[in-house]
Motif scaffolding. Structure first.
Motif, PDB file in Angstrom:
ATOM      1  N   TYR A   1      12.094   7.043  10.944  1.00 58.94           N
ATOM      2  CA  TYR A   1      12.152   5.819  11.519  1.00 58.94           C
ATOM      3  C   TYR A   1      12.245   6.131  13.351  1.00 58.94           C
ATOM      4  CZ  TYR A   1      13.103   3.018   7.643  1.00 58.94           C
ATOM      5  OH  TYR A   1      12.796   2.424   6.294  1.00 58.94           O
TER       6      TYR A   1
ATOM      7  N   ALA B   1      10.357  -3.827   5.219  1.00 57.70           N
ATOM      8  CA  ALA B   1      11.727  -3.925   4.127  1.00 57.70           C
ATOM      9  C   ALA B   1      12.366  -2.680   3.899  1.00 57.70           C
ATOM     10  CB  ALA B   1      10.629  -3.870   3.097  1.00 57.70           C
TER      11      ALA B   1
ATOM     12  N   SER C   1      17.637   1.380   3.960  1.00 58.93           N
ATOM     13  CA  SER C   1      18.731   2.192   4.256  1.00 58.93           C
ATOM     14  C   SER C   1      19.229   1.822   5.315  1.00 58.93           C
ATOM     15  CB  SER C   1      17.988   3.437   4.546  1.00 58.93           C
ATOM     16  OG  SER C   1      17.051   3.569   5.543  1.00 58.93           O
TER      17      SER C   1
ATOM     18  N   ASP D   1       0.888  -1.181   0.024  1.00 59.14           N
ATOM     19  CA  ASP D   1      -0.086   0.012   0.145  1.00 59.14           C
ATOM     20  C   ASP D   1       0.774   1.301  -0.156  1.00 59.14           C
ATOM     21  OD1 ASP D   1      -2.412   1.400   0.053  1.00 59.14           O
ATOM     22  OD2 ASP D   1      -2.315   1.738   2.094  1.00 59.14           O
TER      23      ASP D   1
HETATM   24  C1  LIG Z   1       9.067  -6.387  -1.303  1.00 60.36           C
HETATM   25  C2  LIG Z   1       8.730  -4.974  -0.611  1.00 60.36           C
HETATM   26  C3  LIG Z   1       7.673  -4.465  -0.504  1.00 60.36           C
HETATM   27  C4  LIG Z   1       7.462  -3.212   0.045  1.00 60.36           C
HETATM   28  N1  LIG Z   1       6.202  -2.961   0.146  1.00 60.36           N
HETATM   29  C5  LIG Z   1       5.881  -1.396   0.409  1.00 60.36           C
HETATM   30  C6  LIG Z   1       4.588  -1.005   0.626  1.00 60.36           C
HETATM   31  O1  LIG Z   1       3.522  -1.753   0.628  1.00 60.36           O
HETATM   32  N2  LIG Z   1       4.500   0.345   1.000  1.00 60.36           N
HETATM   33  C7  LIG Z   1       5.446   1.182   1.106  1.00 60.36           C
HETATM   34  O2  LIG Z   1       5.158   2.583   1.672  1.00 60.36           O
HETATM   35  N3  LIG Z   1       6.712   0.751   0.951  1.00 60.36           N
HETATM   36  C8  LIG Z   1       6.962  -0.332   0.647  1.00 60.36           C
HETATM   37  N4  LIG Z   1       8.229  -1.148   0.480  1.00 60.36           N
HETATM   38  C9  LIG Z   1       9.444  -0.064   0.612  1.00 60.36           C
HETATM   39  C10 LIG Z   1      10.173  -0.029   1.814  1.00 60.36           C
HETATM   40  O3  LIG Z   1       9.195  -0.290   3.091  1.00 60.36           O
HETATM   41  C11 LIG Z   1      11.072   0.795   2.059  1.00 60.36           C
HETATM   42  O4  LIG Z   1      10.379   2.174   2.186  1.00 60.36           O
HETATM   43  C12 LIG Z   1      11.899   1.016   1.058  1.00 60.36           C
HETATM   44  O5  LIG Z   1      12.681  -0.093   0.943  1.00 60.36           O
HETATM   45  C13 LIG Z   1      13.203   2.050   1.144  1.00 60.36           C
HETATM   46  O6  LIG Z   1      13.725   1.871   2.537  1.00 60.36           O
HETATM   47  P1  LIG Z   1      14.301   3.122   3.377  1.00 60.36           P
HETATM   48  O7  LIG Z   1      12.942   3.830   3.714  1.00 60.36           O
HETATM   49  O8  LIG Z   1      14.844   2.440   4.649  1.00 60.36           O
HETATM   50  O9  LIG Z   1      15.223   3.839   2.608  1.00 60.36           O
HETATM   51  C14 LIG Z   1       8.423  -2.143  -0.015  1.00 60.36           C
HETATM   52  C15 LIG Z   1       9.703  -2.518   0.027  1.00 60.36           C
HETATM   53  C16 LIG Z   1       9.946  -3.880  -0.727  1.00 60.36           C
HETATM   54  C17 LIG Z   1      11.355  -4.649  -0.850  1.00 60.36           C
END
Ligand SMILES: Cc1cc2nc3c(=O)[nH]c(=O)nc-3n(C[C@H](O)[C@H](O)[C@H](O)COP(=O)(O)O)c2cc1C
Length: 453
Positions: free
Chosen positions: A157, A225, A228, A57
């Motif tokens: 975070y 997920a 960073s 989402d």
């Molecule tokens: C398999 C997968 C599913 C993810 N699903 C979502 C999601 O549903 N919504 C969202 O906002 N971000 C989603 N993300 C992004 C992560 O939550 C995260 O924001 C992104 O990997 C960047 O990481 P960072 O904020 O630590 O830089 C997903 C990432 C992956 C690898």
């Protein structure tokens, strides 16, 4: 060999992952707002033995220099969507064993009401619920919609840590698991087993009692997920199942090691965390047919989508950069992973790759044996626990995988026979109980009226 876990990536909108494949003649995802679509997907996954369906989402939309491009509506790129918690509620009634994992934002949800929504789902599903904790990578447009201030990347975070503390207190620290007696000649609940919480954090405040009693899992299974440095630290502390976005075996192995190290630093057993990598595949009886099938997917997509879609994840307009600019020159307060994963490649390279795959890694294209070989090689090389199948065309990609690849993995001993456990935590993590393990930070908020905290 390790027994692999499988989840299906889904999204309650016409497209996902930054691509727009809805025009493909076999894709049915443009009917994402029809319960029949979801019933079919959920029962197909349950019958095939998948551990869970994951509903991604996002809040927010694509904006390029302050304007939502027309292509976003023309291709159904970012909006409209459905609420994943409500889709999950509908699927609770359609399934009996399948885990249902929804995404919830610690930037935009209110912890008190969110805790009740998750407890309700966990109650009604008999403990089959998971929560993908996100800090919202599309924050710049989402905060406008909510009318709340923008919070920079790493601080989101810190805010998420505070959110977690509130929901742990509500889920673990108010209603004891055996507080409800339902004795018509006695009492409904034992008041000594209902405790008041106090939370005065830097971002959230809550005082009083949780609106819902202890659910079968107490805390839903926690997915995460963030990739960073700060995201991995958060995942190592709170995550029970971590999704990785893909990449080379060496890169995945390095990510797995670093997340397990973060878990150890947070006082948790590193092996208790399951690491699952997102992957896509295009399968056909011959490699040539699989390539043709992939080409049809690419041909169904408009090349104009890439600029708008990349902007949705990062806020950056790649069309305004010289195509030879190295990606390492760019910076964002949104999803930093969508810059760092491209290393020193150029803006031009990334636009071409984004058109094909969006945030997905390049799919494995080939025969069912090729796909099974690739999955086993990644598992062995990177010490992974399972895969999140990210379909390109629905339900075709899922059915191809189930009918062609799963039987080979089963034959090679990579999949368990149908697990018996009822709760998602026991099934997915191999936990001994449906509730959080003792070394998880959430477990420290548990109260016991007989022994004290
Ligand atoms: C398999 C997968 C599913 C993810 N699903 C979502 C999601 O549903 N919504 C969202 O906002 N971000 C989603 N993300 C992004 C992560 O939550 C995260 O924001 C992104 O990997 C960047 O990481 P960072 O904020 O630590 O830089 C997903 C990432 C992956 C690898």
């Amino acid at each position: 060999m390790k027994k692999l876990r499988f989840g299906l990536f889904e999204n309650a909108q016409a497209n996902d992952s930054g691509t727009a494949t809805w025009r493909h003649p076999e894709n049915q995802r443009d009917h994402y707002d029809d319960l029949d679509y979801w019933r079919n997907i959920a029962t197909t996954c349950e019958d095939a033995g998948f551990d869970f369906v994951f509903l991604a989402d996002a809040w927010g939309w694509s904006e390029v220099n302050g304007v939502r491009p027309a292509i976003s509506s023309e291709e159904g790129l970012d909006l409209p969507r459905l609420d994943p918690a409500i889709v999950a509620a509908a699927l609770v009634a359609e399934t009996t064993r399948l885990g249902l994992v929804i995404t919830g934002s610690t930037l935009l949800e209110q912890p008190y009401s969110f805790a009740r929504r998750m407890s309700t789902l966990d109650q009604l599903s008999g403990g089959r619920i998971g929560w993908n904790v996100v800090t919202t990578g599309t924050a710049d447009t989402a905060v406008e919609a909510f009318g709340v201030p923008m919070v920079p990347h790493d601080e989101r975070y810190n805010m998420a840590d505070d959110f977690m503390e509130v929901v742990y207190k509500l889920w673990e620290g108010t209603w004891e698991p055996d507080a409800l007696e339902r004795d018509k000649n006695g009492r409904f609940a034992d008041p000594a087993k209902v405790h008041r919480i106090e939370h005065d954090g830097p971002y959230f405040r809550s005082r009083g009692y949780s609106n819902s009693s202890y659910s079968p899992q107490g805390t839903p299974v926690l997915f995460q997920a963030g990739s960073s440095d700060r995201g991995r630290q958060f995942g190592g502390k709170h995550g029970e199942c971590i999704f990785l976005g893909g990449g080379s075996v060496d890169k995945l192995a390095e990510q797995v090691k670093s997340i397990r190290a973060e878990a150890a630093a947070a006082g948790r057993a590193p092996e208790s965390i399951k690491l699952m990598v997102a992957f896509s595949c295009v399968v056909a009886p011959t490699r040539e047919e699989a390539q043709r099938k992939y080409q049809q997917v690419l041909d169904a997509q408009s090349p104009e989508v890439a600029v708008a879609s990349y902007a949705m994840f990062t806020g950056l307009d790649l069309s305004s950069y010289d195509p030879t600019t190295p990606m390492s020159d760019l910076h964002t307060e949104l999803s930093q992973t969508q810059i760092s994963r491209f290393g020193d490649r150029t803006v031009g390279d990334v636009l071409a790759e984004w058109h094909a795959n969006g945030v997905r890694s390049k799919p494995v294209i080939g025969t069912a044996e090729d796909v099974a070989d690739a999955l086993i090689a990644i598992t062995d090389g990177a010490d992974l626990d399972g895969f999140l199948l990210t379909p390109i065309i629905q339900p075709g990609s899922t059915i191809d995988f189930i009918e062609q690849v799963l039987p080979i993995l089963r034959e090679r001993g990579a999949i368990d026979s149908e697990p018996k456990a009822a709760s998602l935590r026991e099934r997915l993590l191999g936990a001994e109980a449906p509730t959080l393990g003792a070394d998880h930070p959430g477990a420290t908020y548990r109260v016991n009226s007989e022994q004290g905290r």
